[in-house]
Design an enzyme around this catalytic site. Structure first.
Site, PDB file in Angstrom:
ATOM      1  N   HIS A 137       0.816  -1.213   0.000  1.00 30.87           N
ATOM      2  CA  HIS A 137       0.000   0.000   0.000  1.00 30.87           C
ATOM      3  C   HIS A 137       0.849   1.262   0.000  1.00 30.87           C
ATOM      4  O   HIS A 137       1.898   1.345   0.647  1.00 30.87           O
ATOM      5  CB  HIS A 137      -1.025  -0.015   1.135  1.00 30.87           C
ATOM      6  CG  HIS A 137      -0.539   0.248   2.517  1.00 30.87           C
ATOM      7  ND1 HIS A 137      -0.367   1.512   3.016  1.00 30.87           N
ATOM      8  CD2 HIS A 137      -0.234  -0.600   3.530  1.00 30.87           C
ATOM      9  CE1 HIS A 137       0.023   1.443   4.284  1.00 30.87           C
ATOM     10  NE2 HIS A 137       0.120   0.181   4.619  1.00 30.87           N
TER      11      HIS A 137
ATOM     12  N   GLU B 138      -5.260   1.630   2.308  1.00 26.54           N
ATOM     13  CA  GLU B 138      -5.117   0.525   3.253  1.00 26.54           C
ATOM     14  C   GLU B 138      -5.330   0.989   4.678  1.00 26.54           C
ATOM     15  O   GLU B 138      -5.920   0.271   5.499  1.00 26.54           O
ATOM     16  CB  GLU B 138      -3.721  -0.093   3.107  1.00 26.54           C
ATOM     17  CG  GLU B 138      -3.519  -1.397   3.889  1.00 26.54           C
ATOM     18  CD  GLU B 138      -3.003  -1.195   5.317  1.00 26.54           C
ATOM     19  OE1 GLU B 138      -2.887  -2.177   6.049  1.00 26.54           O
ATOM     20  OE2 GLU B 138      -2.709  -0.032   5.708  1.00 26.54           O
ATOM     21  N   GLU B 139      -4.856   2.186   4.985  1.00 23.28           N
ATOM     22  CA  GLU B 139      -4.878   2.653   6.366  1.00 23.28           C
ATOM     23  C   GLU B 139      -6.285   2.933   6.885  1.00 23.28           C
ATOM     24  O   GLU B 139      -6.472   3.128   8.088  1.00 23.28           O
ATOM     25  CB  GLU B 139      -4.019   3.922   6.500  1.00 23.28           C
ATOM     26  CG  GLU B 139      -2.531   3.707   6.265  1.00 23.28           C
ATOM     27  CD  GLU B 139      -1.853   2.911   7.364  1.00 23.28           C
ATOM     28  OE1 GLU B 139      -2.532   2.515   8.331  1.00 23.28           O
ATOM     29  OE2 GLU B 139      -0.633   2.678   7.259  1.00 23.28           O
TER      30      GLU B 139
ATOM     31  N   ASP C 196       5.857   3.042   6.998  1.00 24.48           N
ATOM     32  CA  ASP C 196       4.600   2.316   6.832  1.00 24.48           C
ATOM     33  C   ASP C 196       3.775   3.081   5.792  1.00 24.48           C
ATOM     34  O   ASP C 196       3.131   4.065   6.111  1.00 24.48           O
ATOM     35  CB  ASP C 196       3.866   2.250   8.171  1.00 24.48           C
ATOM     36  CG  ASP C 196       2.510   1.570   8.096  1.00 24.48           C
ATOM     37  OD1 ASP C 196       2.202   0.959   7.054  1.00 24.48           O
ATOM     38  OD2 ASP C 196       1.744   1.673   9.067  1.00 24.48           O
TER      39      ASP C 196
ATOM     40  N   ASP D 153       4.196  -5.560   4.255  1.00 21.78           N
ATOM     41  CA  ASP D 153       3.857  -4.495   5.186  1.00 21.78           C
ATOM     42  C   ASP D 153       4.903  -4.439   6.295  1.00 21.78           C
ATOM     43  O   ASP D 153       5.756  -5.328   6.402  1.00 21.78           O
ATOM     44  CB  ASP D 153       2.456  -4.714   5.779  1.00 21.78           C
ATOM     45  CG  ASP D 153       1.707  -3.412   6.024  1.00 21.78           C
ATOM     46  OD1 ASP D 153       2.333  -2.462   6.541  1.00 21.78           O
ATOM     47  OD2 ASP D 153       0.502  -3.342   5.733  1.00 21.78           O
TER      48      ASP D 153
ATOM     49  N   HIS E  63       3.472   4.247  13.114  1.00 22.57           N
ATOM     50  CA  HIS E  63       2.466   5.314  13.195  1.00 22.57           C
ATOM     51  C   HIS E  63       2.969   6.511  14.010  1.00 22.57           C
ATOM     52  O   HIS E  63       2.204   7.163  14.707  1.00 22.57           O
ATOM     53  CB  HIS E  63       1.122   4.802  13.719  1.00 22.57           C
ATOM     54  CG  HIS E  63       0.348   4.043  12.681  1.00 22.57           C
ATOM     55  ND1 HIS E  63      -1.008   3.858  12.755  1.00 22.57           N
ATOM     56  CD2 HIS E  63       0.738   3.441  11.536  1.00 22.57           C
ATOM     57  CE1 HIS E  63      -1.420   3.160  11.707  1.00 22.57           C
ATOM     58  NE2 HIS E  63      -0.361   2.893  10.953  1.00 22.57           N
TER      59      HIS E  63
END
Length: 350
Positions: free
Chosen positions: A63, A205-206, A175, A228, A316
């Site tokens: 992603h 995706e998130e 990410d 990922d 994140h």
């Protein structure tokens, strides 16, 4: 490791639904070996044909989107309020620099909390947990100027560069730009393969594995490998049993996460390849969170699905950190899998 490419991917900006900058990088990197098309959601399909005329279809999903925000309100003083896209922890958001991406280019801003300064807080106020709705962006503009420059829905991303840090590399949006990197480099490195490789740089995706689900429905693959990040909690304050993975111990072969139980046959295939090619690896069980493989697994009567992970600290946040050896191992393992994917059948026998 191709540091220049990883830096370019990390520093590019693209939240869910606004991944155009990353899409352009992927096209530029794979233009000599792939055919391209995009779908209605914005997924980029990169087709690399195999030697077989009756080839199985391998879907690789990486992603492009990073967690970020869109502008939802501009007040009369010029301050912006935000709508989050992705799983933000408010504790990691305070006092950051941001870019607001307008139709006329990015504008610098600061992301701050609408609370009293530390020396004015009562004990009760100081102990109150931060909430996303407490935050605003200061552009240094008066109200009319801010409203003229910024539109509702404009993308807001963290302003942070990519850099080496000792033996590691750190930056924003690792990410999942390290996955996009892995897909690109593995598709280049896989020289002879029977399968038809559908490398998909996926969107959104998130916010719920949306792009991969749509792409998988269109491709109808025989197997899917998502790439990922995964948690590397090998840091102070976290018990060893909760580390999940550790930096420098190799690519992570996922057993399960919150979105899927990986095909045991695919898990074993990756373990065998890692052992046969002497590629460093570690096993991964992640209780929560999910990947694009979970969005494809349940399509079309069921698709054998697996996720190859790159251990990452501080996921994140703006300081997502990886070990180059783990990333190289992931590229090598995925390339070897592409070359060998035709050799096994993952359907249960009766």
């Amino acid at each position: 490791m191709n540091v220049a490419l990883l830096k370019k991917l990390s520093e590019a900006c693209g939240i869910p639904g606004q991944e155009d900058a990353i899409r352009s990088i992927v096209i530029d990197e794979l233009k000599d070996i792939c055919e391209f098309k995009s779908d209605a959601m914005g997924n980029l399909h990169c087709l690399k044909k195999g030697k077989s005329t009756d080839a199985k279809k391998l879907m690789i999903a990486a992603h492009m989107d990073e967690i970020g925000f869109v502008v939802k309100y501009i007040d009369d003083k010029g301050f912006l309020r935000l709508h989050p896209l992705g799983g933000w922890d408010p504790r990691q958001m305070a006092a950051q620099r941001v870019k607001v991406h307008t139709s006329n280019g990015p504008i610098n801003g600061t992301l701050m909390m609408g609370v009293k300064p530390k020396h004015m807080l009562s004990p009760e106020e100081a102990n109150r947990a931060a909430k996303i709705e407490d935050f605003f962006v200061d552009l240094g503009m008066k109200g009319d100027a801010a409203k003229a420059a910024v539109s509702l829905g404009d993308m807001v991303t963290m302003d942070r560069d990519f850099r080496p840090m000792g033996d590691l590399y750190t930056g924003k949006a690792m990410d999942n730009r390290i996955a996009v990197y892995t897909m690109i480099e593995a598709m280049k490195a896989a020289k002879n393969h029977e399968v038809e490789v559908h490398g998909v740089a996926t969107v959104q995706e998130e916010i719920g594995l949306r792009g991969a689900t749509a792409a998988g429905s269109g491709i109808q693959p025989d197997m899917v490998v998502a790439i990922d990040v995964t948690l590397a909690n090998d840091i102070p304050g976290i018990p060893d049993q909760d580390a999940i993975t550790r930096l420098g111990e190799g690519a992570a072969i996922k057993i399960l996460d919150g979105s899927l139980i990986c095909s045991p046959m695919m898990v074993q295939h990756f373990v065998d390849l890692a052992k046969n090619h002497k590629i460093k690896y570690q096993m991964e069980i992640l209780a929560a969170g999910g990947t694009d493989a979970g969005g494809v697994q349940r399509l079309n009567g069921g698709v054998p699905a697996f996720t190859l992970s790159v251990p990452t600290r501080y996921i994140h946040t703006v300081n997502e950190t990886i070990h180059p050896g783990d990333l190289d191992a992931a590229v090598d393992l995925l390339a070897r899998y592409i070359e060998d994917a035709h050799s096994r059948d993952y359907i249960y026998k009766v």
